[in-house]
Design an enzyme around this catalytic site. Structure first.
Site, PDB file in Angstrom:
ATOM      1  N   GLY A   1       0.983   6.751  -2.676  1.00  0.00           N
ATOM      2  CA  GLY A   1       0.957   8.157  -3.117  1.00  0.00           C
ATOM      3  C   GLY A   1       1.813   8.388  -4.349  1.00  0.00           C
ATOM      4  O   GLY A   1       1.420   9.106  -5.272  1.00  0.00           O
ATOM      5  N   TYR A   2       2.978   7.751  -4.380  1.00  0.00           N
ATOM      6  CA  TYR A   2       3.855   7.906  -5.536  1.00  0.00           C
ATOM      7  C   TYR A   2       3.174   7.360  -6.799  1.00  0.00           C
ATOM      8  O   TYR A   2       3.153   8.008  -7.848  1.00  0.00           O
ATOM      9  CB  TYR A   2       5.206   7.196  -5.308  1.00  0.00           C
TER      10      TYR A   2
ATOM     11  N   LYS B   1      -6.876  -7.938   9.318  1.00  0.00           N
ATOM     12  CA  LYS B   1      -5.723  -7.023   9.286  1.00  0.00           C
ATOM     13  C   LYS B   1      -4.759  -7.452  10.377  1.00  0.00           C
ATOM     14  O   LYS B   1      -5.154  -8.023  11.392  1.00  0.00           O
ATOM     15  CB  LYS B   1      -6.182  -5.584   9.511  1.00  0.00           C
TER      16      LYS B   1
ATOM     17  N   GLY C   1       0.612  12.402   1.427  1.00  0.00           N
ATOM     18  CA  GLY C   1       1.205  11.114   1.782  1.00  0.00           C
ATOM     19  C   GLY C   1       1.877  10.485   0.578  1.00  0.00           C
ATOM     20  O   GLY C   1       1.301   9.658  -0.115  1.00  0.00           O
TER      21      GLY C   1
ATOM     22  N   GLY D   1       3.976   8.130  -0.144  1.00  0.00           N
ATOM     23  CA  GLY D   1       4.659   6.852   0.099  1.00  0.00           C
ATOM     24  C   GLY D   1       4.487   5.983  -1.139  1.00  0.00           C
ATOM     25  O   GLY D   1       4.381   6.504  -2.252  1.00  0.00           O
ATOM     26  N   ASN D   2       4.394   4.668  -0.953  1.00  0.00           N
ATOM     27  CA  ASN D   2       4.279   3.764  -2.093  1.00  0.00           C
ATOM     28  C   ASN D   2       3.015   4.050  -2.904  1.00  0.00           C
ATOM     29  O   ASN D   2       3.068   4.248  -4.119  1.00  0.00           O
ATOM     30  CB  ASN D   2       4.303   2.313  -1.579  1.00  0.00           C
TER      31      ASN D   2
HETATM   32  N1  GLU Z   1      -3.340  -3.705   2.555  1.00  0.00           N
HETATM   33  C1  GLU Z   1      -4.190  -3.534   1.413  1.00  0.00           C
HETATM   34  C2  GLU Z   1      -5.544  -2.994   1.820  1.00  0.00           C
HETATM   35  O1  GLU Z   1      -5.698  -2.404   2.854  1.00  0.00           O
HETATM   36  C3  GLU Z   1      -4.301  -4.808   0.599  1.00  0.00           C
HETATM   37  C4  GLU Z   1      -4.909  -5.952   1.300  1.00  0.00           C
HETATM   38  C5  GLU Z   1      -4.759  -7.249   0.560  1.00  0.00           C
HETATM   39  O2  GLU Z   1      -4.238  -7.235  -0.534  1.00  0.00           O
HETATM   40  O3  GLU Z   1      -5.165  -8.267   1.110  1.00  0.00           O
HETATM   41  O4  GLU Z   1      -6.483  -3.051   1.075  1.00  0.00           O
END
Ligand code: GLU
Length: 425
Positions: A232-233, A115, A227, A229-230
């Site tokens: 949630g929508y 991350k 929430g 957002g993207n």
């Molecule tokens: N950010 C998304 C997650 O937390 C997608 C991660 C990804 O596609 O690598 O799962």
């Protein structure tokens, strides 16, 4: 307890990484894991901190702090999104990287967990500043990412345009097009059909299976989205278009709205685009985020940030199913309460794994230079996430453990077996 001790106690209880480690420790105990393997998986493998100089529109250089954490890559290249958030912390990024390892493993993807994050408020940046920051993030750590090393993606407040800039920056530095360095890209630049709503869609396939287990008829079932957002929508709009669910409440950081007869997600989305929030939506009743959690609805979907369902509000939850579309929305104390109340919990790294699953499909398409149609993406996603749900459900029944513990048992075991096979411990 002194004020300082109280402060420490508070930090321990709400530190997402402490929570991630606690969950890992109890799984290790349950699986009777080799202590050497346990030692490897309870800490990140690599952590990079960068200071990114960005020229602002007024000519001054501003330094932004950024992070990229790889938790584990025993199963394949590390994978996980990048968040742009003013409250970003290394602690949260560590936790989210750890959860990505479990997510990839649970879905049986040949990927690890990572991350990234940048402390910034994208709402206060111009397009030019945002582009320079996105490019700066990649040029600060490009040696440590790559299609076979660590593959970022969108997350909170990052989007396909930002992925395109980052892919372009990496490609320039590498001296060749490298579409596979990042996922969640625009379609024209190696993105995958079906990636945009994949997180929501994947979780709704899980909800469909869970509803059968709970004998809940989804057509007409009431759903509250915390929430909007993207993710949630898309949750709200797909739940109503795919299954006929009634969206009775939604909220965002400014507050929530409620309507017993059901709300129209698309029209709320338009209202939010115009006004910046779901609040004051015509014909709805104002409610707080806390009130939303206690509503008498069939399903609650936390879709935003961490630590939303706590020991304090968990006793008030009336829903039969809690579907965690957000990462880490429930604290361990609240987990126990929900389990005792008989709430069917769809844990985050199962329920929101649709995003990384379609990201994996995007990588496959980039590697093979052959692109699938949307139907194929949906079918493959359905197959993978439905299989993961049933393996978690069966494990939970077999060992009489809650759904989160079962999800941990399945995914940690896979990672531990791979560590043993590779001879790391
Ligand atoms: N950010 C998304 C997650 O937390 C997608 C991660 C990804 O596609 O690598 O799962």
């Amino acid at each position: 307890m002194s004020p300082n001790q109280m402060k420490d106690q508070k930090q321990i209880n709400t530190s997402p990484f402490e929570i991630a480690q606690k969950q890992c420790d109890s799984c290790a105990e349950f699986l009777n894991l080799d202590p050497n393997i346990h030692a490897i998986i309870r800490v990140p493998k690599r952590e990079i901190h960068v200071s990114i100089p960005v020229r602002m529109d007024n000519g001054a250089i501003k330094i932004f702090q950024g992070f990229r954490v790889v938790h584990n890559d025993v199963l394949g290249p590390a994978k996980g999104g990048i968040r742009f958030h003013p409250d970003e912390t290394i602690d949260t990024v560590r936790a989210l990287a750890t959860w990505m390892t479990w997510k990839s493993s649970l879905l049986n993807l040949p990927l690890g967990g990572a991350k990234g994050g940048v402390i910034c408020n994208p709402k206060e940046l111009s397009m030019g500043e945002l582009e320079r920051l996105s490019r700066g993030y990649i040029s600060s750590l490009w040696q440590f990412v790559g299609p076979e090393v660590d593959v970022p993606a969108p997350d909170v407040y990052t989007n396909p345009q930002i992925m395109a800039w980052m892919m372009d920056e990496y490609s320039k530095l590498a001296g060749k097009n490298q579409f596979g360095v990042i996922t969640g890209k625009p379609l024209l630049l190696g993105g995958s059909l079906g990636r945009n709503d994949a997180t929501a869609r994947g979780g709704l396939y899980v909800l469909r299976e869970a509803a059968k287990v709970c004998s809940l008829e989804l057509n007409g079932a009431s759903l509250a989205v915390q929430g909007f957002g993207n993710v949630g929508y898309h949750v709200a709009s797909l739940a109503s278009s795919l299954f006929g669910c009634k969206i009775t409440a939604v909220s965002d950081s400014k507050g929530g709205i409620y309507k017993k007869e059901g709300l129209d997600p698309r029209s709320i989305h338009e209202h939010k685009l115009k006004t910046g929030s779901v609040i004051n939506y015509p014909g709805s009743e104002a409610i707080s985020n806390e009130e939303l959690l206690g509503l008498d609805v069939d399903v609650i979907c936390p879709c935003a940030l961490e630590n939303i369902i706590t020991e304090k509000n968990a006793p008030r939850i009336k829903a039969a199913i809690v579907a965690e579309f957000a990462n880490g929305p429930t604290t361990p104390g609240a987990d126990d309460i929900l389990y005792q109340k008989g709430v069917h919990l769809l844990p985050d790294f199962l329920c929101n794994a649709g995003g990384v699953t379609v990201s994996y499909f995007e990588m496959v398409q980039n590697f093979s230079m052959y692109y699938w149609d949307e139907k194929e993406v949906h079918e493959r996603l359905d197959k993978k996430i439905t299989a993961a749900y049933h393996s978690v459900l069966n494990t939970s029944k077999e060992y009489k453990i809650n759904m989160r513990q079962a999800a941990y048992a399945v995914s940690v075991k896979r990672v531990a077996d791979a560590i043993k096979l590779r001879g790391w411990a």
